[in-house]
Design an enzyme around this catalytic site. Structure first.
Site, PDB file in Angstrom:
ATOM      1  CG  ASP A 199      13.075  12.356  51.939  1.00  0.00           C
ATOM      2  OD1 ASP A 199      13.587  11.863  52.961  1.00  0.00           O
ATOM      3  OD2 ASP A 199      13.579  12.254  50.801  1.00  0.00           O
ATOM      4  CG  ASP A 253      15.146   6.720  45.903  1.00  0.00           C
ATOM      5  OD1 ASP A 253      14.787   7.817  46.383  1.00  0.00           O
ATOM      6  OD2 ASP A 253      14.641   5.627  46.231  1.00  0.00           O
ATOM      7  NE  ARG A 308      23.305   8.664  49.457  1.00  0.00           N
ATOM      8  CZ  ARG A 308      23.465   7.369  49.712  1.00  0.00           C
ATOM      9  NH1 ARG A 308      24.609   6.766  49.405  1.00  0.00           N
ATOM     10  NH2 ARG A 308      22.491   6.680  50.258  1.00  0.00           N
ATOM     11  CE  LYS A 315      11.917   7.241  47.965  1.00  0.00           C
ATOM     12  NZ  LYS A 315      12.935   6.305  48.460  1.00  0.00           N
TER      13      LYS A 315
END
Ligand code: BES
Ligand code: ZN
Ligand code: ZN
Length: 490
Positions: A280, A339, A343, A269
């Site tokens: 997160d 990134d 998922r 990032k």
């Protein structure tokens, strides 16, 4: 801490009394409160407009040392959330003034048009949540939280209302716990450490706890989760929490994304967004805290929390873009972007939970995509579900708790975007549009026939600025939402 009290305002000495005042309607039928409001509204500087405030010292109508009048605006804008915010701002003000207790007058339900229990609950929530200060890293604690909050009601509450203070303390106490975990800096919550922090708290509240270390995750063949953790100096972990409510129905499973820091991995990032990525793991925090509160509330349903924890870092052992991993489900994933790690850990947790617990319904909560924040802004979560009833139940809970959710679709034809030339699926969609949707569709490929919903909380989980009843940082979003949903489950 929270009390619903009935006092004689004329005689009982209170140090600081807060009274909400409406701009265009009288919302207090109590004679003393009405007289106080009349005196305040006679002042040029106070008209009851939203966020207006005036203080009277030792007014003759009552025995309070000071009375703070809080404007709440026009009657038509009054609802549970305006009361929640008013209560939150009152507590902040009292803390700022160095008070140790606070008394807050509840408006008359008939006059303000908000059902009694709903209004009282909202005021208790706002004041309790606002009383939480995250200051454990400050050498000097300048502000001190209040020791006791009394919401004043005209008569001794009965039935369900009598139990509200304890219920709000449990639910909002869990929200505060989630905020604390989200606000912890990543250096103090690497995956195994956070697993222990959660485990200790969960055991203390009577939940059954399992903590899987990396070796056990390898034995279970959770290749996707392990790939995300591969670059970090800290080993991944997974926590399973169980609440046995007493009934024999298949359980409700909650899954929370627990990335203790998301650097992006090799798809690193850029600058500005990095410091917020300690948050997160907000989905994991919300799920763990919700289970802890569910145990405290002695909910009837069997509940399971599955919490995968990893740190997404860059090193010589990091997973590379283009790598292909075999997931718990047996399907392979091409990692098109490191990134899109959330998922990856969720699919192993979801597939494992479905296989092991055969749940009646599963809900996952995750700070999953920046795209969801682009779509809905910072104050709405996106909610996806194959089952419309499940989706609308969650939206309804969001409305009641003001942890707002908006329904988003799972269009079959968009699955096209996740095709991989080499593996069963790619974690990186081929289009940058509709990113929240393609992420949800990716998850859906790893859930079988179980009813399932996914809630993307990337926007509302973490706020840089404080607001009416939350400090800067973690908001604890999702805890009240999940508990409202669980308490209303058939
Ligand atoms: N943790 C981020 C999502 C996020 C963004 C959370 C902003 C909170 C605030 C997630 O892991 C991520 O990086 N998602 C990528 C996915 C993309 C690479 C497909 C994103 O949203 O850009
Ligand atoms: Zn990411
Ligand atoms: Zn992430």
């Amino acid at each position: 801490m929270l009390h619903l009290s009935t006092i004689d305002l004329k005689r009982q000495k209170v140090n600081i009394l807060f009274i909400p005042v409406c701009e265009d309607r009288s919302i207090h039928s109590d004679a003393v409160l009405a007289a106080l409001v009349k005196r305040a509204l006679a002042l040029e500087e106070f008209k009851g407009k939203k966020d207006q405030e005036v203080i009277l010292y030792q007014p003759p109508e009552c025995a309070a040392a000071r009375v703070v009048f809080k404007g709440v605006g026009k009657a038509e804008t009054l609802n549970a959330e305006t009361l929640r915010q008013m209560a939150g701002r009152s507590v902040k003000r009292a803390i700022q003034m160095g008070m140790t207790r606070l008394w807050l007058a509840a408006p008359d339900p008939a006059a303000c048009g908000i059902e009694a229990a709903e209004g009282l609950k909202a005021m208790m929530e706002g004041s309790f949540l606002s009383n939480h200060l995250f200051d454990r890293y400050k050498e000097r604690q300048e502000k001190k939280p209040l020791g006791r909050i009394d919401v004043l009601v005209p008569a001794k509450p009965a039935g369900h209302v009598r139990r509200l203070p304890a219920e709000v303390e449990t639910v909002c106490g869990a929200t505060v716990l989630a905020r604390e975990w989200v606000n912890l800096p990543s250096n103090e919550k690497p995956p195994e450490a956070l697993a222990q922090i959660i485990a200790v708290e969960a055991r203390a509240h009577g939940l059954a706890v399992e903590v899987f270390a990396e070796k056990q995750l390898q034995q279970k063949k959770m290749g996707a989760l392990l790939a995300v953790g591969a670059g970090s100096a800290h080993r991944p972990a997974m926590v399973v929490l169980r609440h046995t409510g007493g009934d024999r129905r298949p359980p409700v499973v909650l899954v929370g994304k627990g990335v203790t820091f998301d650097s992006g991995g090799i798809n690193l990032k850029t600058g500005d967004s990095l410091p917020d990525m300690k948050g997160d793991m907000a989905g994991a925090a919300a799920v763990a805290a919700a289970l802890i509160a569910a145990a405290g509330l002695k909910l009837k349903r069997r509940l399971i929390g599955v919490i995968p924890l990893v740190e997404n870092m860059v090193s010589g052992s990091s997973t590379r873009p283009g790598d292909i991993v075999r997931t718990f489900s047996g399907k392979t994933v091409e990692i098109g972007n490191t990134d899109a790690e959330g998922r990856l850990i969720l699919i192993d947790a979801l597939a494992y939970a479905e296989w092991r617990f055969k749940p009646e319904v599963m809900v996952d909560m995750a700070t999953l995509t920046g795209a969801c924040v682009v779509a809905l802004g910072e104050r709405f979560a996106g909610v996806f579900a194959g089952d419309e009833r499940l989706q609308s139940d969650l939206v309804a809970s969001g409305r009641r708790t003001h942890e707002r959710c908006w329904p988003l679709p799972l269009p079959e034809d968009y699955k096209e975007l996740l095709k991989s030339s080499y593996a069963d699926i790619n974690n990186m969609p081929s289009s940058r549009y509709g990113g929240a949707i393609s992420a949800a569709l990716f998850l859906s490929e790893f859930v079988g026939k179980t009813r399932w919903a996914h809630i993307d909380i990337a926007g509302p989980a973490f706020h840089k600025k404080e607001d009416a009843y939350c400090g800067p940082g973690g908001t604890g979003f999702g805890v009240r939402l999940l508990l409202d949903w669980l308490m209303n489950l058939a």
